[in-house]
Design an enzyme around this catalytic site. Sequence first.
Site, short mmCIF file in Angstrom:
data_model
loop_
_atom_site.label_atom_id
_atom_site.label_comp_id
_atom_site.label_asym_id
_atom_site.label_seq_id
_atom_site.Cartn_x
_atom_site.Cartn_y
_atom_site.Cartn_z
N CYS A 180 0.82 -1.30 0.06
CA CYS A 180 -0.05 -0.15 -0.07
C CYS A 180 0.98 1.19 0.08
O CYS A 180 0.60 2.30 -0.78
CB CYS A 180 -0.99 0.10 1.23
SG CYS A 180 -1.92 -1.49 1.56
N HIS A 194 0.75 5.11 -1.67
CA HIS A 194 0.10 5.79 -0.59
C HIS A 194 0.79 6.18 0.78
O HIS A 194 0.46 6.52 1.72
CB HIS A 194 -1.20 5.17 -0.10
CG HIS A 194 -2.16 4.98 -1.32
ND1 HIS A 194 -2.82 6.12 -1.72
CD2 HIS A 194 -2.59 4.01 -1.91
CE1 HIS A 194 -3.67 5.77 -2.64
NE2 HIS A 194 -3.55 4.46 -3.02
N ARG A 207 -13.30 -1.69 -1.38
CA ARG A 207 -12.31 -0.75 -1.91
C ARG A 207 -10.97 -1.41 -1.69
O ARG A 207 -9.95 -1.42 -2.26
CB ARG A 207 -12.45 0.67 -1.47
CG ARG A 207 -11.24 1.60 -1.24
CD ARG A 207 -11.02 2.15 -2.86
NE ARG A 207 -10.06 0.98 -3.38
CZ ARG A 207 -9.81 1.18 -4.59
NH1 ARG A 207 -10.39 2.23 -5.54
NH2 ARG A 207 -8.84 0.28 -5.34
N CYS A 211 -7.87 -2.96 -3.72
CA CYS A 211 -6.62 -2.50 -3.69
C CYS A 211 -5.59 -3.89 -4.15
O CYS A 211 -4.71 -3.88 -4.66
CB CYS A 211 -6.08 -1.92 -2.53
SG CYS A 211 -7.03 -0.33 -2.40
#
Lengths: 271, 215
Positions: free
Chosen positions: A180, A184, A228, A232
Amino acid sequence: MFHRFIRTLASAALLGAFASPALAQDSKVADELAKYREALADGNPADLLEVKGEGLWSEKRGPKKASLEQCDLGLGPGKLEGAYASLPRYFKDTGKVMDVESRLVHCMVTLQGFTVAEATKNWYSRPGTESDIEALVTFIGAKSNGKPINVPATHPEEAKMAKMGEYIFYRRSGPQDFSCSICHGQEGKRIRLQELGNLTTKDGAGTAMKTWPSYRVSQGAVWTMQRRLIDCMRQARWPEPNYLADSIIALETYLQKTATGTVMETPGIKR
Amino acid sequence: MKLKTSLVATFALALSLPAFAQKAVEAPGGKFVKEAEQMFRTSFRADNPKYWMTRLEQDDTMKTCLQYRDNPPRPIGQKLERQNAATIRYPVDGKLIGDWKEGEKLAAVGTGGHIGFIQPDPAGRVRGGNCYACHELAKKEVAYGTIGPSLHHFGKIRGNAEEIVKYAYDKIYNSNAFTACTNMPRFGLHSWLTPEQITHIVAFLVDPESPVNKD
């Protein structure tokens, strides 16, 4: 409502025009997207789902012919104002940290008598198949609109879940070495033209979390946070975790904790 | 003079000590690392094909990058860089510059490799380098990302001497040979791209006729 729906359709047609590959400049695209969001602000297709969710909440359903009105989402039976914004949290009755979706399913099982399989069969919608969970979560989420996200994770089990979520956030694997964090974990970056939030900061996590559940224009559907995050993982080229898996709840806890204090604006509308 | 030097040295040492003594940034997960790994591993369907599940395996590099939040101390980073450099393989004919037109296509393709039950890629879906997701390349493509540096005019600025060409090839094959824990995937190591495909992307970067170096 009908007029709003028509306006929504017109706006969607407008976006179609903008979505052509002949994108002139980044800033122009961003401007048009902002205009599009504005146009939809009072006509978000998610509004329809919210209304449906409200109906499902009070309808007597399942083998026990019961409504969900006694469902305890953490603030007491039937207390919905601000409940979404303070999830995930630890629940004494199950001994687990639960997010809005796992708690909702818990209520559908305990109050209405559905099996877990029945309750989660259509956890996300597909063309031609609607999802009760999407509708209910949109309704529950909207009851936190204007409320600050409040997941301080002070209970030891919550603190542990937040830590485990942080672990998953930085965990790299797969044929693209993704985590992630690589997209991000820093400020001011873009993937293609999509702006990326830094989810390790209150600002970044707040901006990301405050608008879910969200209507996704590219998908033509409202997505829940489970949907969501599971997607991902797909984008990271990993297998999909199970719906309601602890690793997803852990990520949510980590993100909501980081976002705590941000005022909810839901249902949102996204690319 | 000598005294002054040693005083300065002592002072400098005193200043640098707290930095040494400073506790390293906690690894993500803190004391729950083992449990978190276990939880993550058991989050998937039991009937997933084995080869899907191998995508959750972590090599030394991935594990170490996780531990240090992608920012390992230099000596550890250098060790990873040496390990990764040792993995690089070259095309049999030794030619590192392929066809820039093929490279241009590969740079734009962002699909391929998605698995799972909800939205997997159809069989035979072309797998690309997806370079534009993170890099600016040819001027005409405005939908580029900014996670990596701009590579516009890569060859025009750096030329196409042998070492530049080798650098470009090596970097795409295994980015961690140069910067441990970089965001960039290791395209060759994971066989995401073949050595031949990498030479096409190298050509796209260095060929004077490539749109990367025109405009």
